[in-house]
Motif scaffolding. Structure first.
Motif, mmCIF file in Angstrom:
data_model
loop_
_atom_site.group_PDB
_atom_site.id
_atom_site.type_symbol
_atom_site.label_atom_id
_atom_site.label_comp_id
_atom_site.label_asym_id
_atom_site.label_seq_id
_atom_site.Cartn_x
_atom_site.Cartn_y
_atom_site.Cartn_z
ATOM 1 N N MET A 107 4.787 20.906 -12.592
ATOM 2 C CA MET A 107 4.537 19.602 -12.021
ATOM 3 C C MET A 107 3.328 18.992 -12.731
ATOM 4 N N ALA A 108 3.494 17.805 -13.283
ATOM 5 C CA ALA A 108 2.416 17.121 -13.995
ATOM 6 C C ALA A 108 1.567 16.319 -13.022
ATOM 7 N N ALA A 109 0.287 16.289 -13.268
ATOM 8 C CA ALA A 109 -0.627 15.516 -12.431
ATOM 9 C C ALA A 109 -0.577 14.050 -12.838
ATOM 10 N N GLU A 110 -0.748 13.169 -11.882
ATOM 11 C CA GLU A 110 -0.869 11.728 -12.114
ATOM 12 C C GLU A 110 -2.278 11.339 -11.688
ATOM 13 N N PHE A 111 -2.885 10.403 -12.402
ATOM 14 C CA PHE A 111 -4.267 10.030 -12.124
ATOM 15 C C PHE A 111 -4.397 8.530 -11.929
ATOM 16 N N SER A 112 -5.359 8.133 -11.124
ATOM 17 C CA SER A 112 -5.773 6.735 -10.998
ATOM 18 C C SER A 112 -7.247 6.730 -10.656
ATOM 19 N N ARG A 113 -7.851 5.573 -10.781
ATOM 20 C CA ARG A 113 -9.291 5.437 -10.546
ATOM 21 C C ARG A 113 -9.524 4.671 -9.250
ATOM 22 N N LEU A 114 -10.525 5.087 -8.492
ATOM 23 C CA LEU A 114 -10.909 4.421 -7.254
ATOM 24 C C LEU A 114 -11.799 3.232 -7.587
ATOM 25 N N THR A 115 -11.484 2.061 -7.027
ATOM 26 C CA THR A 115 -12.283 0.862 -7.296
ATOM 27 C C THR A 115 -13.497 0.813 -6.382
ATOM 28 N N GLY A 116 -14.341 -0.167 -6.598
ATOM 29 C CA GLY A 116 -15.512 -0.364 -5.745
ATOM 30 C C GLY A 116 -15.151 -0.679 -4.306
ATOM 31 N N LYS A 117 -13.921 -1.141 -4.071
ATOM 32 C CA LYS A 117 -13.437 -1.422 -2.713
ATOM 33 C C LYS A 117 -12.638 -0.245 -2.160
ATOM 34 N N TYR A 118 -12.748 0.913 -2.816
ATOM 35 C CA TYR A 118 -12.049 2.137 -2.409
ATOM 36 C C TYR A 118 -10.535 1.970 -2.438
ATOM 37 N N GLN A 119 -10.033 1.257 -3.418
ATOM 38 C CA GLN A 119 -8.608 1.092 -3.616
ATOM 39 C C GLN A 119 -8.200 1.851 -4.875
ATOM 40 N N ALA A 120 -6.956 2.313 -4.889
ATOM 41 C CA ALA A 120 -6.433 3.010 -6.062
ATOM 42 C C ALA A 120 -5.023 2.521 -6.338
ATOM 43 N N THR A 121 -4.657 2.475 -7.600
ATOM 44 C CA THR A 121 -3.300 2.135 -7.987
ATOM 45 C C THR A 121 -2.446 3.384 -7.905
ATOM 46 N N VAL A 122 -1.276 3.261 -7.293
ATOM 47 C CA VAL A 122 -0.342 4.376 -7.253
ATOM 48 C C VAL A 122 0.420 4.355 -8.578
ATOM 49 N N PRO A 123 0.323 5.413 -9.370
ATOM 50 C CA PRO A 123 0.985 5.432 -10.675
ATOM 51 C C PRO A 123 2.492 5.155 -10.563
ATOM 52 N N ALA A 124 3.053 4.539 -11.603
ATOM 53 C CA ALA A 124 4.458 4.134 -11.602
ATOM 54 C C ALA A 124 5.400 5.297 -11.302
ATOM 55 N N ASN A 125 5.157 6.460 -11.884
ATOM 56 C CA ASN A 125 6.029 7.604 -11.639
ATOM 57 C C ASN A 125 6.002 8.022 -10.169
ATOM 58 N N VAL A 126 4.837 7.937 -9.547
ATOM 59 C CA VAL A 126 4.719 8.286 -8.129
ATOM 60 C C VAL A 126 5.457 7.243 -7.285
ATOM 61 N N ARG A 127 5.307 5.954 -7.624
ATOM 62 C CA ARG A 127 6.024 4.899 -6.896
ATOM 63 C C ARG A 127 7.529 5.106 -6.985
ATOM 64 N N ARG A 128 8.011 5.429 -8.175
ATOM 65 C CA ARG A 128 9.448 5.665 -8.340
ATOM 66 C C ARG A 128 9.903 6.877 -7.527
ATOM 67 N N THR A 129 9.123 7.941 -7.580
ATOM 68 C CA THR A 129 9.473 9.159 -6.850
ATOM 69 C C THR A 129 9.538 8.901 -5.350
ATOM 70 N N LEU A 130 8.578 8.145 -4.828
ATOM 71 C CA LEU A 130 8.538 7.839 -3.396
ATOM 72 C C LEU A 130 9.485 6.713 -3.017
#
Length: 79
Positions: free
Chosen positions: A1-24
């Motif tokens: 299983m490959a890890a997916e990464f995103s960065r937390l913004t100053g407003k504590y928001q993160a982008t859900v990576p495209a592969n994760v969105r597709r999977t879900l």
């Protein structure tokens, strides 16, 4: 299983990576459920039962919001 990464913004928001969105199978406006177990967090698409539970619990959240309650919970959780 490959890890997916995103960065937390100053407003504590993160982008859900495209592969994760597709999977879900989620898109803009869909709700996500964050399941915390110890130091692990699982992300899944929120379903109707999640929405019903959140609605039922939300009305009681202010019930335990006094300074005395915070102090009591602090002693229980911060040992």
């Amino acid at each position: 299983m490959a890890a997916e990464f995103s960065r937390l913004t100053g407003k504590y928001q993160a982008t859900v990576p495209a592969n994760v969105r597709r999977t879900l199978g989620v898109g803009a406006g869909d709700r996500l459920a964050w399941v915390v177990e110890g130091d692990t967090v699982a992300l899944r698409r929120a379903g109707p039962k999640d929405e019903d539970f959140a609605a039922a619990v939300s009305a009681t959240l202010g019930e335990w919001a006094t300074a005395e309650d915070e102090a009591a919970w602090h002693d229980l959780w911060c040992r």
